[in-house]
Design a protein around this motif. Sequence first.
Motif, mmCIF file in Angstrom:
data_model
loop_
_atom_site.group_PDB
_atom_site.id
_atom_site.type_symbol
_atom_site.label_atom_id
_atom_site.label_comp_id
_atom_site.label_asym_id
_atom_site.label_seq_id
_atom_site.Cartn_x
_atom_site.Cartn_y
_atom_site.Cartn_z
ATOM 1 N N PHE A 1 -8.653 10.979 -0.830
ATOM 2 C CA PHE A 1 -8.498 12.364 -0.021
ATOM 3 C C PHE A 1 -7.238 13.118 -0.670
ATOM 4 O O PHE A 1 -7.176 14.235 -1.011
ATOM 5 N N GLU A 2 -6.101 12.409 -0.571
ATOM 6 C CA GLU A 2 -4.902 13.234 -1.485
ATOM 7 C C GLU A 2 -4.017 12.159 -2.151
ATOM 8 O O GLU A 2 -2.949 12.611 -2.576
ATOM 9 N N SER A 3 -4.420 10.782 -2.147
ATOM 10 C CA SER A 3 -3.300 9.933 -2.772
ATOM 11 C C SER A 3 -4.296 9.463 -4.140
ATOM 12 O O SER A 3 -5.448 9.728 -4.180
ATOM 13 N N THR A 4 -3.670 8.788 -4.922
ATOM 14 C CA THR A 4 -4.311 8.273 -6.207
ATOM 15 C C THR A 4 -5.265 7.218 -5.594
ATOM 16 O O THR A 4 -6.312 6.894 -6.257
ATOM 17 N N TYR A 5 -4.883 6.373 -4.527
ATOM 18 C CA TYR A 5 -5.645 5.231 -4.285
ATOM 19 C C TYR A 5 -5.991 5.462 -2.835
ATOM 20 O O TYR A 5 -5.649 6.074 -1.942
ATOM 21 N N LYS A 6 -7.389 4.907 -2.414
ATOM 22 C CA LYS A 6 -7.790 4.792 -1.140
ATOM 23 C C LYS A 6 -7.755 3.226 -0.891
ATOM 24 O O LYS A 6 -8.331 2.405 -1.741
ATOM 25 N N ILE A 7 -7.314 2.873 0.189
ATOM 26 C CA ILE A 7 -6.855 1.367 0.368
ATOM 27 C C ILE A 7 -7.498 0.991 1.715
ATOM 28 O O ILE A 7 -7.081 1.765 2.851
ATOM 29 N N ALA B 1 0.778 -1.168 0.061
ATOM 30 C CA ALA B 1 0.211 -0.061 0.024
ATOM 31 C C ALA B 1 0.899 1.307 0.193
ATOM 32 O O ALA B 1 0.645 2.187 -0.662
ATOM 33 N N GLN B 2 1.968 1.310 0.916
ATOM 34 C CA GLN B 2 2.744 2.325 0.893
ATOM 35 C C GLN B 2 3.407 2.506 -0.598
ATOM 36 O O GLN B 2 3.704 3.773 -1.000
ATOM 37 N N TYR B 3 4.082 1.435 -1.106
ATOM 38 C CA TYR B 3 4.429 1.576 -2.453
ATOM 39 C C TYR B 3 3.488 2.154 -3.615
ATOM 40 O O TYR B 3 3.946 3.152 -4.104
ATOM 41 N N LEU B 4 2.353 1.911 -3.475
ATOM 42 C CA LEU B 4 1.232 2.218 -4.482
ATOM 43 C C LEU B 4 1.418 3.807 -4.356
ATOM 44 O O LEU B 4 0.695 4.469 -5.229
ATOM 45 N N CYS B 5 1.215 4.485 -3.072
ATOM 46 C CA CYS B 5 0.834 5.655 -2.878
ATOM 47 C C CYS B 5 2.133 6.684 -2.776
ATOM 48 O O CYS B 5 2.190 7.753 -2.803
ATOM 49 N N CYS B 6 3.322 6.087 -2.996
ATOM 50 C CA CYS B 6 4.527 6.313 -2.832
ATOM 51 C C CYS B 6 4.589 7.569 -3.962
ATOM 52 O O CYS B 6 4.274 7.505 -5.153
ATOM 53 N N GLU B 7 5.226 8.961 -3.708
ATOM 54 C CA GLU B 7 5.308 10.091 -4.609
ATOM 55 C C GLU B 7 6.575 9.913 -5.424
ATOM 56 O O GLU B 7 6.796 10.678 -6.309
ATOM 57 N N CYS C 1 10.370 5.241 -1.441
ATOM 58 C CA CYS C 1 11.129 6.111 -0.985
ATOM 59 C C CYS C 1 11.443 6.251 0.347
ATOM 60 O O CYS C 1 12.662 6.328 0.766
ATOM 61 N N GLY C 2 10.327 6.242 1.151
ATOM 62 C CA GLY C 2 10.303 6.368 2.555
ATOM 63 C C GLY C 2 10.417 7.629 3.196
ATOM 64 O O GLY C 2 10.617 7.849 4.316
ATOM 65 N N VAL C 3 10.781 8.691 2.386
ATOM 66 C CA VAL C 3 10.581 9.882 2.701
ATOM 67 C C VAL C 3 9.849 11.147 2.088
ATOM 68 O O VAL C 3 9.759 12.099 2.781
ATOM 69 N N CYS C 4 8.884 10.671 1.276
ATOM 70 C CA CYS C 4 8.072 11.571 0.982
ATOM 71 C C CYS C 4 6.870 11.920 1.834
ATOM 72 O O CYS C 4 6.711 10.987 2.921
ATOM 73 N N SER C 5 6.090 12.873 1.501
ATOM 74 C CA SER C 5 4.822 12.976 2.432
ATOM 75 C C SER C 5 3.975 11.845 2.676
ATOM 76 O O SER C 5 3.686 11.501 3.854
ATOM 77 N N SER C 6 3.670 11.000 1.652
ATOM 78 C CA SER C 6 2.863 9.947 1.693
ATOM 79 C C SER C 6 3.448 8.782 2.581
ATOM 80 O O SER C 6 2.945 8.131 3.465
ATOM 81 N N CYS C 7 4.848 8.528 2.396
ATOM 82 C CA CYS C 7 5.487 7.565 3.082
ATOM 83 C C CYS C 7 5.561 7.848 4.383
ATOM 84 O O CYS C 7 5.503 6.941 5.417
#
Length: 381
Positions: free
Chosen positions: A145-151, A47-53, A61-67
């Motif tokens: 709300f803010e990502s491509t996917y809702k999971i 799920a984190q990989y799907l939404c990673c920017e 990446c582990g450092v973007c806002s989503s991660c």
Amino acid sequence: MQFKEIVGQEAIKQRLMNTVDENRVSHAQLFLGPEGSGSLALAVAYAQYLCCEDKQPDDSCGVCSSCRKYQKLMHPDLHFSYPFFAKHKDDNALTFIEQWREAFIAYPYLNLDIWRDYLDAENKQANINIAECHQIIKKLSLKPFESTYKILILWLPEYLDKEGNALLKIIEEPQPNTLFLLVAQNQDQILNTILSRTQLVKIPALEYDEIKEHLISKYNQTEDAAAEIAYLCNGNLTEALIMLQQDTKGYHKLFIDWLRLCFGNKGLEILSFVDQLAKMGRENQKNFLRYGISFIREICLLLAGADNLVHLPASELETAQKMTTVMNIAMAQAISAELEKAHYHVERNANPKILFLDVSLQIIKTVKFKTIPQGTQYMPN
């Protein structure tokens, strides 16, 4: 959680990343794996990989806002559902979300027993109730709300009773870019109506070497200690991490000493030894018996000529090879059956002195007097 934090499962990780890179993400997936295989952690990392920017070739990446939000399990488009112990009919997963975040961050290889410790379970049965099903429908009827996917990650759908049928429509016809990631251990206990609407991602138990190397590198275990725990846990990393907190050292010597006393029919010494076993505590008694069952199984493999399938440290392998000179497969099977029965009774709080004395007498009958109980004989083809 990133993929690199998960032990092993390299082929599964690559397969999951490929579905994203090739735009083949199924809207409903079932991560099916035994306890301790990392299936829940894999679902969160996916799920984190799907939404990673800023996706990397082999991980988020582990450092973007989503991660950063995913690392705290606080992303507005990440939702969880799980079994809980409802006190009121209107309780749902959100009622326990703080405990859930705390439990998963501390134990990514969570099981139901660990989760129970974070809740006031009393004598209630865990389940996913109808109020939670309605809450899932409400949450997933909205756009991301803010990502491509809702999971939604639904842990242990086995605990969905017939109320789970309320989710069928939204699973089959979800809002655009809405994903269901179900994480299960037992396929047979999942509602067939839900099972038929998911794409299966089968996750195997971890390999012996993967667990051993993880215990050495991350927990600074010695080679022998890591080997013993990896051997005992049988591919279940959750169980291995629990064993780290217990006294797992010396099971091999303790078990061999027990067999030698029984082989020599040392009456008074056996009574003293039984007292020692009775004072070990229930969890250590279970681990001791589990070790004995596994060790006897390895002896059976040696007796059957399947040396290439044996996984024992060098010192223990030498002992097992010596045991094959005084034990045949029928005897080994009889001892294993007694140990399995003892493990069953320890779990149910049997009196340890009486239990271990009885098992000792049964082992004496087997190894000293060659008396094999009916129903345990090995029958060659």
